[in-house]
Scaffold this motif. Sequence first.
Motif, PDB file in Angstrom:
ATOM      1  N   ASP A   1       0.853  -1.182   0.000  1.00 12.68           N
ATOM      2  CA  ASP A   1       0.000   0.000   0.000  1.00 12.68           C
ATOM      3  C   ASP A   1       0.887   1.229   0.000  1.00 12.68           C
ATOM      4  O   ASP A   1       1.911   1.270   0.675  1.00 12.68           O
ATOM      5  CB  ASP A   1      -0.897   0.026   1.239  1.00 12.68           C
ATOM      6  CG  ASP A   1      -1.923  -1.088   1.230  1.00 12.68           C
ATOM      7  OD1 ASP A   1      -2.246  -1.591   0.141  1.00 12.68           O
ATOM      8  OD2 ASP A   1      -2.397  -1.453   2.317  1.00 12.68           O
ATOM      9  N   ASP A   2       0.508   2.224  -0.755  1.00 15.97           N
ATOM     10  CA  ASP A   2       1.228   3.497  -0.813  1.00 15.97           C
ATOM     11  C   ASP A   2       0.285   4.562  -0.263  1.00 15.97           C
ATOM     12  O   ASP A   2      -0.370   5.281  -1.012  1.00 15.97           O
ATOM     13  CB  ASP A   2       1.633   3.786  -2.267  1.00 15.97           C
ATOM     14  CG  ASP A   2       2.474   5.020  -2.414  1.00 15.97           C
ATOM     15  OD1 ASP A   2       2.912   5.577  -1.388  1.00 15.97           O
ATOM     16  OD2 ASP A   2       2.682   5.449  -3.558  1.00 15.97           O
ATOM     17  N   ASN A   3       0.194   4.574   1.075  1.00 12.86           N
ATOM     18  CA  ASN A   3      -0.738   5.452   1.785  1.00 12.86           C
ATOM     19  C   ASN A   3      -2.164   5.194   1.315  1.00 12.86           C
ATOM     20  O   ASN A   3      -2.649   4.080   1.426  1.00 12.86           O
ATOM     21  CB  ASN A   3      -0.318   6.913   1.675  1.00 12.86           C
ATOM     22  CG  ASN A   3       1.014   7.142   2.369  1.00 12.86           C
ATOM     23  OD1 ASN A   3       1.252   6.568   3.429  1.00 12.86           O
ATOM     24  ND2 ASN A   3       1.874   7.945   1.786  1.00 12.86           N
ATOM     25  N   ARG A   4      -2.841   6.164   0.714  1.00 13.36           N
ATOM     26  CA  ARG A   4      -4.238   5.925   0.337  1.00 13.36           C
ATOM     27  C   ARG A   4      -4.372   5.170  -0.975  1.00 13.36           C
ATOM     28  O   ARG A   4      -5.466   4.781  -1.365  1.00 13.36           O
ATOM     29  CB  ARG A   4      -5.022   7.232   0.308  1.00 13.36           C
ATOM     30  CG  ARG A   4      -4.574   8.227  -0.706  1.00 13.36           C
ATOM     31  CD  ARG A   4      -5.360   9.540  -0.558  1.00 13.36           C
ATOM     32  NE  ARG A   4      -4.905  10.505  -1.524  1.00 13.36           N
ATOM     33  CZ  ARG A   4      -5.409  10.638  -2.736  1.00 13.36           C
ATOM     34  NH1 ARG A   4      -6.378   9.856  -3.137  1.00 13.36           N
ATOM     35  NH2 ARG A   4      -4.922  11.530  -3.563  1.00 13.36           N
ATOM     36  N   ARG A   5      -3.283   4.972  -1.670  1.00  3.12           N
ATOM     37  CA  ARG A   5      -3.315   4.182  -2.911  1.00  3.12           C
ATOM     38  C   ARG A   5      -3.059   2.721  -2.526  1.00  3.12           C
ATOM     39  O   ARG A   5      -1.918   2.290  -2.396  1.00  3.12           O
ATOM     40  CB  ARG A   5      -2.284   4.713  -3.897  1.00  3.12           C
ATOM     41  CG  ARG A   5      -2.664   6.103  -4.416  1.00  3.12           C
ATOM     42  CD  ARG A   5      -1.596   6.715  -5.290  1.00  3.12           C
ATOM     43  NE  ARG A   5      -0.427   7.175  -4.577  1.00  3.12           N
ATOM     44  CZ  ARG A   5      -0.353   8.304  -3.863  1.00  3.12           C
ATOM     45  NH1 ARG A   5      -1.412   9.076  -3.734  1.00  3.12           N
ATOM     46  NH2 ARG A   5       0.760   8.660  -3.273  1.00  3.12           N
ATOM     47  N   LYS A   6      -4.130   1.991  -2.315  1.00  2.00           N
ATOM     48  CA  LYS A   6      -4.056   0.615  -1.822  1.00  2.00           C
ATOM     49  C   LYS A   6      -3.904  -0.367  -2.973  1.00  2.00           C
ATOM     50  O   LYS A   6      -4.237  -0.073  -4.109  1.00  2.00           O
ATOM     51  CB  LYS A   6      -5.326   0.272  -1.020  1.00  2.00           C
ATOM     52  CG  LYS A   6      -5.618   1.205   0.123  1.00  2.00           C
ATOM     53  CD  LYS A   6      -4.565   1.114   1.192  1.00  2.00           C
ATOM     54  CE  LYS A   6      -4.901   2.007   2.370  1.00  2.00           C
ATOM     55  NZ  LYS A   6      -3.809   2.154   3.284  1.00  2.00           N
ATOM     56  N   GLY A   7      -3.427  -1.546  -2.635  1.00  6.64           N
ATOM     57  CA  GLY A   7      -3.372  -2.638  -3.605  1.00  6.64           C
ATOM     58  C   GLY A   7      -2.357  -2.469  -4.715  1.00  6.64           C
ATOM     59  O   GLY A   7      -2.546  -2.988  -5.812  1.00  6.64           O
ATOM     60  N   ARG A   8      -1.277  -1.773  -4.452  1.00  3.58           N
ATOM     61  CA  ARG A   8      -0.210  -1.640  -5.455  1.00  3.58           C
ATOM     62  C   ARG A   8       0.552  -2.960  -5.538  1.00  3.58           C
ATOM     63  O   ARG A   8       0.588  -3.726  -4.574  1.00  3.58           O
ATOM     64  CB  ARG A   8       0.774  -0.540  -5.057  1.00  3.58           C
ATOM     65  CG  ARG A   8       0.171   0.815  -4.921  1.00  3.58           C
ATOM     66  CD  ARG A   8       0.146   1.476  -6.238  1.00  3.58           C
ATOM     67  NE  ARG A   8      -0.252   2.873  -6.082  1.00  3.58           N
ATOM     68  CZ  ARG A   8      -0.287   3.702  -7.060  1.00  3.58           C
ATOM     69  NH1 ARG A   8       0.062   3.318  -8.260  1.00  3.58           N
ATOM     70  NH2 ARG A   8      -0.676   4.929  -6.872  1.00  3.58           N
ATOM     71  N   THR A   9       1.175  -3.211  -6.678  1.00  3.13           N
ATOM     72  CA  THR A   9       1.989  -4.420  -6.824  1.00  3.13           C
ATOM     73  C   THR A   9       3.306  -4.080  -7.497  1.00  3.13           C
ATOM     74  O   THR A   9       3.393  -3.158  -8.302  1.00  3.13           O
ATOM     75  CB  THR A   9       1.264  -5.496  -7.666  1.00  3.13           C
ATOM     76  OG1 THR A   9       0.916  -4.952  -8.939  1.00  3.13           O
ATOM     77  CG2 THR A   9       0.028  -6.018  -6.968  1.00  3.13           C
ATOM     78  N   TRP A  10       4.315  -4.826  -7.125  1.00  6.04           N
ATOM     79  CA  TRP A  10       5.626  -4.722  -7.756  1.00  6.04           C
ATOM     80  C   TRP A  10       5.891  -6.075  -8.399  1.00  6.04           C
ATOM     81  O   TRP A  10       5.844  -7.098  -7.727  1.00  6.04           O
ATOM     82  CB  TRP A  10       6.692  -4.387  -6.710  1.00  6.04           C
ATOM     83  CG  TRP A  10       8.049  -4.158  -7.280  1.00  6.04           C
ATOM     84  CD1 TRP A  10       8.468  -3.069  -7.994  1.00  6.04           C
ATOM     85  CD2 TRP A  10       9.176  -5.026  -7.197  1.00  6.04           C
ATOM     86  NE1 TRP A  10       9.799  -3.212  -8.347  1.00  6.04           N
ATOM     87  CE2 TRP A  10      10.251  -4.418  -7.869  1.00  6.04           C
ATOM     88  CE3 TRP A  10       9.389  -6.277  -6.619  1.00  6.04           C
ATOM     89  CZ2 TRP A  10      11.496  -4.991  -7.983  1.00  6.04           C
ATOM     90  CZ3 TRP A  10      10.638  -6.850  -6.721  1.00  6.04           C
ATOM     91  CH2 TRP A  10      11.671  -6.204  -7.411  1.00  6.04           C
ATOM     92  N   HIS A  11       6.116  -6.096  -9.705  1.00  3.59           N
ATOM     93  CA  HIS A  11       6.330  -7.335 -10.457  1.00  3.59           C
ATOM     94  C   HIS A  11       7.796  -7.420 -10.859  1.00  3.59           C
ATOM     95  O   HIS A  11       8.344  -6.456 -11.392  1.00  3.59           O
ATOM     96  CB  HIS A  11       5.496  -7.336 -11.751  1.00  3.59           C
ATOM     97  CG  HIS A  11       4.026  -7.342 -11.502  1.00  3.59           C
ATOM     98  ND1 HIS A  11       3.238  -8.404 -11.838  1.00  3.59           N
ATOM     99  CD2 HIS A  11       3.199  -6.419 -10.944  1.00  3.59           C
ATOM    100  CE1 HIS A  11       1.994  -8.137 -11.517  1.00  3.59           C
ATOM    101  NE2 HIS A  11       1.946  -6.938 -10.964  1.00  3.59           N
ATOM    102  N   VAL A  12       8.393  -8.572 -10.637  1.00  8.03           N
ATOM    103  CA  VAL A  12       9.781  -8.759 -11.063  1.00  8.03           C
ATOM    104  C   VAL A  12       9.915 -10.155 -11.670  1.00  8.03           C
ATOM    105  O   VAL A  12       9.507 -11.142 -11.061  1.00  8.03           O
ATOM    106  CB  VAL A  12      10.774  -8.544  -9.899  1.00  8.03           C
ATOM    107  CG1 VAL A  12      10.525  -9.497  -8.761  1.00  8.03           C
ATOM    108  CG2 VAL A  12      12.202  -8.653 -10.371  1.00  8.03           C
ATOM    109  N   PRO A  13      10.450 -10.247 -12.890  1.00  8.27           N
ATOM    110  CA  PRO A  13      10.700 -11.569 -13.461  1.00  8.27           C
ATOM    111  C   PRO A  13      11.780 -12.262 -12.623  1.00  8.27           C
ATOM    112  O   PRO A  13      12.778 -11.636 -12.267  1.00  8.27           O
ATOM    113  CB  PRO A  13      11.227 -11.278 -14.871  1.00  8.27           C
ATOM    114  CG  PRO A  13      10.888  -9.845 -15.136  1.00  8.27           C
ATOM    115  CD  PRO A  13      10.795  -9.168 -13.810  1.00  8.27           C
TER     116      PRO A  13
END
Length: 183
Positions: free
Chosen positions: A135-147
């Motif tokens: 979560d990035d404060n009020r921006r919820k549900g972020r994802t970081w994708h890495v192969p």
Amino acid sequence: MDKVVLSEISLTYGEVKTPKGFEIDRKSIKNDIVSSYVEENRVSNNNKDFSYNDYKLNFSQKIGWLLDYIRDHFVEKYKQSLINKNIFGNVYSPSEVSLCRNNVDPVDLRNSADYTLIYIVDCEKESCELVIEYDDNRRKGRTWHVPVKNNHFYLFPSTQKYFFTANKSKKLNVILTVTYEYI
């Protein structure tokens, strides 16, 4: 104007670069994980538990070298010591997706792991991605994708949920997970 960082989600990652002659024996680690998988030597026999798909591993010198590498570099760079809590392996068949999970016990946070280390033992190139949710404060549900790449590691807080996307190869993907407490 002053600024203080109250909280941060850190992700440490990279390739394990050891001196010649001291390479991590990924083939032996893979054999140990696959043997545990074939023998169904599970961390938990409860099929409702997240650790049902985790396979027990005994501590060995070949795993010890990897853990020493991570611990020594972490201490050098971040001035924190890591203490191993749990070590387990995962095997993903073609088309298999992992569960979305973290490595903390919500009813026992005091005794839960602080960090999770994912080490890619043997995965076909571009066969899947590690996805870390945050979560990035009020921006919820972020994802970081890495192969994922062989001989690479990803270290992040154990409270973060993560999963592996579907294995697009025709071979097994083999992954080592280590949880840590820091002091």
